[in-house]
Motif scaffolding. Structure first.
Motif, mmCIF file in Angstrom:
data_model
loop_
_atom_site.group_PDB
_atom_site.id
_atom_site.type_symbol
_atom_site.label_atom_id
_atom_site.label_comp_id
_atom_site.label_asym_id
_atom_site.label_seq_id
_atom_site.Cartn_x
_atom_site.Cartn_y
_atom_site.Cartn_z
ATOM 1 N N ILE A 257 102.495 -18.856 -43.995
ATOM 2 C CA ILE A 257 101.986 -19.131 -42.636
ATOM 3 C C ILE A 257 102.662 -18.598 -41.607
ATOM 4 C CG2 ILE A 257 101.230 -20.966 -41.175
ATOM 5 C CD1 ILE A 257 100.556 -22.646 -43.799
ATOM 6 N N GLN A 258 103.904 -18.814 -41.667
ATOM 7 C CA GLN A 258 104.705 -18.384 -40.368
ATOM 8 C C GLN A 258 105.041 -16.948 -40.347
ATOM 9 O OE1 GLN A 258 108.172 -21.067 -40.497
ATOM 10 N NE2 GLN A 258 106.897 -22.642 -39.289
ATOM 11 N N ASN A 259 105.218 -16.392 -41.599
ATOM 12 C CA ASN A 259 105.965 -14.825 -41.442
ATOM 13 C C ASN A 259 105.037 -13.788 -42.337
ATOM 14 O OD1 ASN A 259 108.488 -15.891 -40.612
ATOM 15 N ND2 ASN A 259 108.820 -16.913 -42.599
ATOM 16 N N SER A 260 103.662 -14.116 -42.677
ATOM 17 C CA SER A 260 102.940 -12.994 -43.223
ATOM 18 C C SER A 260 102.410 -11.934 -42.308
ATOM 19 C CB SER A 260 101.912 -13.727 -44.027
ATOM 20 O OG SER A 260 100.902 -14.408 -43.322
ATOM 21 N N GLY A 261 102.208 -12.552 -41.078
ATOM 22 C CA GLY A 261 101.664 -11.983 -40.014
ATOM 23 C C GLY A 261 100.021 -12.283 -39.958
ATOM 24 N N LYS A 262 99.681 -13.045 -40.780
ATOM 25 C CA LYS A 262 98.158 -13.265 -41.005
ATOM 26 C C LYS A 262 97.712 -14.476 -40.162
ATOM 27 C CE LYS A 262 97.078 -10.340 -44.254
ATOM 28 N NZ LYS A 262 96.027 -9.118 -44.237
ATOM 29 N N THR A 263 96.262 -14.320 -39.783
ATOM 30 C CA THR A 263 95.838 -15.410 -38.750
ATOM 31 C C THR A 263 94.437 -15.716 -39.202
ATOM 32 O OG1 THR A 263 94.961 -13.862 -37.059
ATOM 33 C CG2 THR A 263 97.251 -14.734 -36.892
ATOM 34 N N LEU A 264 94.104 -16.972 -38.872
ATOM 35 C CA LEU A 264 92.507 -17.466 -39.272
ATOM 36 C C LEU A 264 91.379 -16.441 -38.478
ATOM 37 C CD1 LEU A 264 92.381 -21.007 -39.702
ATOM 38 C CD2 LEU A 264 92.868 -19.458 -41.380
ATOM 39 N N MET A 265 90.604 -15.892 -38.892
ATOM 40 C CA MET A 265 89.557 -14.976 -38.217
ATOM 41 C C MET A 265 88.871 -15.939 -37.514
ATOM 42 S SD MET A 265 87.480 -12.992 -41.389
ATOM 43 C CE MET A 265 87.661 -14.483 -42.524
ATOM 44 N N PRO A 266 88.469 -15.548 -35.942
ATOM 45 C CA PRO A 266 87.599 -16.277 -35.135
ATOM 46 C C PRO A 266 86.264 -16.640 -35.893
ATOM 47 C CG PRO A 266 87.629 -14.085 -34.439
ATOM 48 C CD PRO A 266 88.717 -14.302 -35.755
ATOM 49 N N TYR A 267 85.690 -17.605 -35.636
ATOM 50 C CA TYR A 267 84.592 -17.789 -36.216
ATOM 51 C C TYR A 267 83.107 -16.929 -36.249
ATOM 52 C CZ TYR A 267 79.780 -20.189 -37.754
ATOM 53 O OH TYR A 267 78.809 -20.607 -38.280
ATOM 54 N N THR A 268 83.318 -16.043 -35.151
ATOM 55 C CA THR A 268 82.184 -14.906 -35.114
ATOM 56 C C THR A 268 82.625 -13.927 -36.058
ATOM 57 O OG1 THR A 268 83.515 -13.885 -33.414
ATOM 58 C CG2 THR A 268 81.774 -15.315 -32.629
ATOM 59 N N THR A 269 83.827 -13.503 -36.477
ATOM 60 C CA THR A 269 84.131 -12.717 -37.533
ATOM 61 C C THR A 269 83.933 -13.331 -38.853
ATOM 62 O OG1 THR A 269 85.808 -11.676 -36.155
ATOM 63 C CG2 THR A 269 85.958 -11.152 -38.407
ATOM 64 N N TYR A 270 84.538 -14.540 -39.219
ATOM 65 C CA TYR A 270 84.245 -15.328 -40.209
ATOM 66 C C TYR A 270 82.828 -15.506 -40.720
ATOM 67 C CZ TYR A 270 84.608 -20.130 -42.875
ATOM 68 O OH TYR A 270 84.178 -21.088 -43.676
ATOM 69 N N HIS A 271 81.980 -15.722 -39.781
ATOM 70 C CA HIS A 271 80.539 -15.981 -40.192
ATOM 71 C C HIS A 271 79.961 -14.884 -41.017
ATOM 72 C CE1 HIS A 271 76.127 -15.752 -39.404
ATOM 73 N NE2 HIS A 271 76.208 -17.058 -39.468
ATOM 74 N N ASP A 272 80.376 -13.555 -40.627
ATOM 75 C CA ASP A 272 79.870 -12.354 -41.464
ATOM 76 C C ASP A 272 81.054 -11.639 -42.199
ATOM 77 O OD1 ASP A 272 77.528 -12.488 -40.481
ATOM 78 O OD2 ASP A 272 78.254 -11.592 -38.446
ATOM 79 N N ALA A 273 82.087 -12.498 -42.697
ATOM 80 C CA ALA A 273 83.101 -11.884 -43.523
ATOM 81 C C ALA A 273 82.771 -11.954 -44.978
ATOM 82 C CB ALA A 273 84.401 -12.441 -43.191
ATOM 83 N N PHE A 274 81.473 -12.156 -45.418
ATOM 84 C CA PHE A 274 81.336 -12.380 -47.010
ATOM 85 C C PHE A 274 80.290 -11.765 -47.382
ATOM 86 C CE2 PHE A 274 83.314 -16.280 -45.176
ATOM 87 C CZ PHE A 274 84.391 -16.484 -46.329
ATOM 88 N N ASN A 275 79.736 -10.678 -46.501
ATOM 89 C CA ASN A 275 78.643 -10.053 -46.891
ATOM 90 C C ASN A 275 78.749 -8.364 -46.758
ATOM 91 O OD1 ASN A 275 77.451 -12.694 -45.535
ATOM 92 N ND2 ASN A 275 76.160 -12.241 -47.504
#
Length: 609
Positions: A257-275
Motif C-alpha cells: 500500500i505504501q510503496n508500490s506507487g499504486k492508488t485506487l482508481m477514481p470512481y469514473t475510471t473504476y466504473h469502466d475498468a472491467f469492459n
C-alpha cells in the motif's frame, strides 16, 4: 513485448532440439536441454507459456468463471439447465466426475509445469551460456516463481482439504501434490498430497523469492502484463491472510500500500475498468492481458492460436427484439436480441444485497413515441412504466443503493448497450423472466460485452485482474482486525467504500461505517441478509470483488456456506433447492478429479467424495 508473445508460447516451448545429423535426432515434441535455451530470448519464449496458460478454457479462457464459480457463488442464475456440471455447481454438490473441477485441476497443474520448465530452463541457459545476463535471468525466474505461487494458491484454495488457521490449525490436513521440478519419468509423476502446511509454505516461499528477484524492476508499458515485486508481495500478503498469519500479513500488505506507487482508481475510471477500457491502470497489480482477436472463431475454440477469452459469451446481455419479417412482435419483453449466447444473468438476490429496495414490479404501458406498423427494439409498442423508470434512476442519483450495483450489473429498460457496436438499445430482461413482474432480471455488466456483439467479434476484449489494490486494501483491513487493530481495519474498509460512492478515499464521510458491525447495504429490508447485513468486512469483499472469482474462497475460509445457501434459496437452473446446509467434509472443497485418482496411485480423495 510480452503480451504479443502469448500466441507463440506453447509452440516455442515444444520446439525440437534436432541436429542436422539424421542419425542423432531428438524427439519432435520436446527441446534438447543441450542446445536450448542458448540465449535470454530463448528463455523468454519459455516463460511466456506461464502467462499464456492462464487463458486455458479451464481457467480464464472460458469455463472457470462463468460456468464454475459464477454458479457456485450464485452470482448468476442460468437459463440453461441441460449441463449437469453447472447444476452441481449451483447446488454445491459436486461429483468426482464433474468436468469443471477436472479442467481447472489440469489447467492449473499445466501452469505449474510451465513455471517449473522455465525455472529448469534458466539453469540450463547458464550451463549452455555462462556469459548470459544473470540479472535478466533473475527477472525471468522472479516471474516464474510469482506465477507458480499463484497457480498453487488457486489449487490449494479449491482442492485443499481445509484452510489453515492461526497457530497452524488444519496444517496437517491434505493439501495438494507439490511438484517443484520437472518429472523425468512416469514414476516421478506419482506424488502424494502434501500437507496443507507444506503447501502454503511453498506458496509463501515462491512469492518471497519472486519479490526478491523482481525487486526494483519497473517494466515498460509494452510489458505491463509482467509480474512485479508488488504483485508477488500482494499475493504473499493474501497467502498470509488466508492462513491467518495476521502479523506478517499486516507488514507485507502495508508495504504494498505504501510503496508500490499504486492508488485506487477514481470512481469514473473504476466504473469502466472491467469492459476493455482503462487497462493496466493505477490499481492493477497483476493483470491478464487479453487481445480481442478471435481469428475466425470463438476465442479458444477458434482453431487458431490467439490471446482472447470468451467468458462474456455466456454473460452477454440482451436487448429488445423486434419484427422478424414474419411475425410483428411488439419489441418488448419476450423477444430479445443477444450480444452473445447468453445463458446466465444476475441472481435476483444480488440486486437486493446491493441495497436496491424499490421492488421489481412495474407495468408495461403504451409507448407514446411508437410509430409505423413494424415494432422493433428501437421502436417498441410497449415500454416500462415511466414512473418506475424515474424511481430506478433516482436510486442511482441519490445512491440509496450501493453504486457498485451499476458497475457490476445492467438494469432492464434503464441501461443501454450497443447491440451491434454502433447503435444503442435498452437492455431487456432474460427471456425466462419475460412479462414476470416478480423478478428483477438484471444482466451482468462486469466482464460482459456492452459495446459490441460477441456473436460478431467472437471474443472478449477486457483484461482480467488477478490482483488489484482494492483487494489488497480489504485484505489489509482483515489482517488489521485479526491483529487487534480494528481502527485501521475499519478505515481501510471505508476507503474502499468511499471510492465506490465517488468520494475522496482519505476523508471521513457520511457514508462511513462506524463499527465492524455497522449496517451495510445487505441489510435491505426487502430481503435482509443476517450475515452480510451487519458485517462490513464480509460485505465489502463481496461487493467490491463481485464476479471476479474470489468470493468462493471467502465463503469457504469463513465457513458461511449455510447462510449463503439460505440467503439465495434456489437457482433456476437446478430442479432442487440449493444445499440447505454445507457439509464441512464436502461442500467447501472440490473433489480431486477422477482422472487424477485413476492415474496417480499415491493420491487420496477429499473426504465426502
Amino acid at each position: 513485448m510480452l503480451k504479443k508473445k502469448y500466441i507463440a508460447a506453447l509452440a516455442l516451448i515444444l520446439l525440437a532440439g534436432c541436429k542436422k545429423d539424421p542419425i542423432n535426432v531428438g524427439p519432435p515434441n520436446q527441446y534438447s536441454s543441450s542446445t536450448f535455451p542458448k540465449t535470454v530470448s530463448d528463455l523468454q519464449s519459455v516463460l511466456v507459456s506461464c502467462y499464456a496458460n492462464l487463458r486455458d478454457q479451464g481457467i480464464f479462457g472460458f469455463h472457470f468463471l462463468p460456468k464454475a464459480l459464477s454458479n457456485s457463488m450464485h452470482t448468476v442464475n442460468s437459463e440453461y439447465n441441460g449441463d449437469p456440471g453447472w447444476n452441481e455447481m449451483a447446488a454445491n454438490n459436486l461429483s468426482v466426475g464433474n468436468e469443471y473441477p477436472s479442467e481447472t485441476w489440469q489447467a492449473l497443474y499445466t501452469g505449474v509445469k510451465n513455471c517449473n520448465v522455465t525455472i529448469y530452463a534458466a539453469g540450463t541457459l547458464l550451463k549452455n551460456n555462462p556469459s548470459a545476463d544473470q540479472q535478466t535471468i533473475n527477472l525471468v525466474l522472479g516471474q516464474a516463481y510469482c506465477l507458480r505461487g499463484w497457480y498453487y494458491m488457486e489449487l490449494e484454495c479449491l482442492f485443499g482439504e481445509a484452510y489453515m488457521q492461526a497457530g497452524g490449525v488444519n496444517g496437517d490436513k491434505m493439501g495438494v501434490p507439490l511438484y517443484t521440478e520437472v518429472p523425468q519419468n512416469l514414476a516421478q509423476t506419482q506424488v502424494a498430497r502434501s500437507s496443507v502446511k507444506d503447501t502454503w509454505a511453498l506458496i509463501i516461499s515462491d512469492e518471497k523469492q519472486a519479490a526478491a528477484l523482481l525487486k526494483g524492476q519497473v517494466w515498460p508499458s509494452t510489458d505491463a502484463a509482467r509480474a512485479t515485486e508488488w504483485a508477488a508481495k500482494g499475493l504473499l500478503g493474501k497467502a498470509y491472510v488466508y492462513t491467518q498469519d495476521w502479523a506478517d500479513a499486516v507488514t507485507t500488505l502495508k508495504d504494498v500500500i505504501q510503496n508500490s506507487g499504486k492508488t485506487l482508481m477514481p470512481y469514473t475510471t473504476y466504473h469502466d475498468a472491467f469492459n476493455g477500457n482503462n487497462k493496466f491502470n493505477s490499481e492493477s497489480l497483476l493483470e491478464l492481458y487479453i487481445d480481442q482477436n478471435s481469428m475466425g472463431g470463438y476465442g479458444i475454440y477458434s482453431g487458431a492460436a490467439n490471446s482472447s477469452t470468451i467468458d462474456g459469451l455466456i454473460w452477454a446481455p440482451r436487448t429488445f427484439g423486434g419484427y422478424n419479417g414474419t411475425i410483428p412482435f411488439d419489441g418488448t419483453e419476450g423477444t430479445t436480441q443477444a450480444l452473445g449466447y447468453p445463458n446466465e444473468f444476475v441472481h435476483d438476490q444480488n440486486v437486493v444485497r446491493f441495497g436496491y429496495s424499490i421492488g421489481s414490479a412495474y407495468n408495461l404501458v403504451a409507448n407514446p413515441k411508437y410509430t409505423g406498423s413494424n415494432p422493433s427494439f428501437l421502436n417498441p409498442q410497449l415500454i416500462q412504466d415511466p414512473a418506475y423508470t424515474a424511481q430506478a434512476i433516482a436510486v442511482r442519483t441519490s445512491q440509496t443503493a450501493d453504486p457498485r450495483l451499476y458497475v457490476n450489473t445492467l438494469q432492464p429498460w434503464v441501461d443501454s448497450v450497443k447491440f451491434d457496436g454502433v447503435n444503442w438499445a435498452k437492455v431487456a430482461k432474460p427471456d425466462v423472466y419475460a412479462f414476470q413482474q416478480n423478478h428483477y432480471g438484471f444482466s451482468m455488466r462486469k466482464y460482459s460485452p456492452i459495446d459490441y456483439n460477441e456473436n460478431t467479434i467472437n471474443s472478449d476484449k477486457w483484461d482480467y485482474y488477478l490482483l488489484r489494490l482494492a483487494d489488497v486494501y480489504l485484505l489489509y483491513a482483515e489482517a488489521s482486525v485479526g491483529a487487534g487493530d480494528a481502527v485501521t481495519g475499519l478505515e481501510y474498509l471505508n476507503k474502499v467504500k468511499r471510492r465506490a460512492y465517488g468520494l475522496s478515499i482519505n476523508a471521513a464521510s457520511a457514508i462511513d461505517y462506524k463499527s465492524l458491525t455497522d449496517q451495510t447495504s445487505a441489510a435491505n429490508p426487502v430481503s435482509p441478509d443476517p450475515v452480510l447485513g451487519h458485517n462490513p468486512l464480509y460485505y465489502e469483499r463481496w461487493a467490491e470483488l463481485f464476479n471476479e472469482g474470489t468470493w468462493w474462497f471467502d465463503v469457504c475460509r469463513w465457513k458461511i456456506g449455510d447462510s449463503e445457501a439460505a440467503y439465495f434459496g434456489s437457482a433456476i437452473n437446478v430442479t432442487q433447492p440449493l444445499t440447505a446446509t454445507f457439509s464441512d467434509n464436502k461442500s467447501y472443497v472440490w473433489p480431486i478429479p477422477l482422472s487424477e485418482i485413476n492415474t496417480n496411485s499415491k493420491i487420496k480423495q477429499n473426504p465426502g467424495y
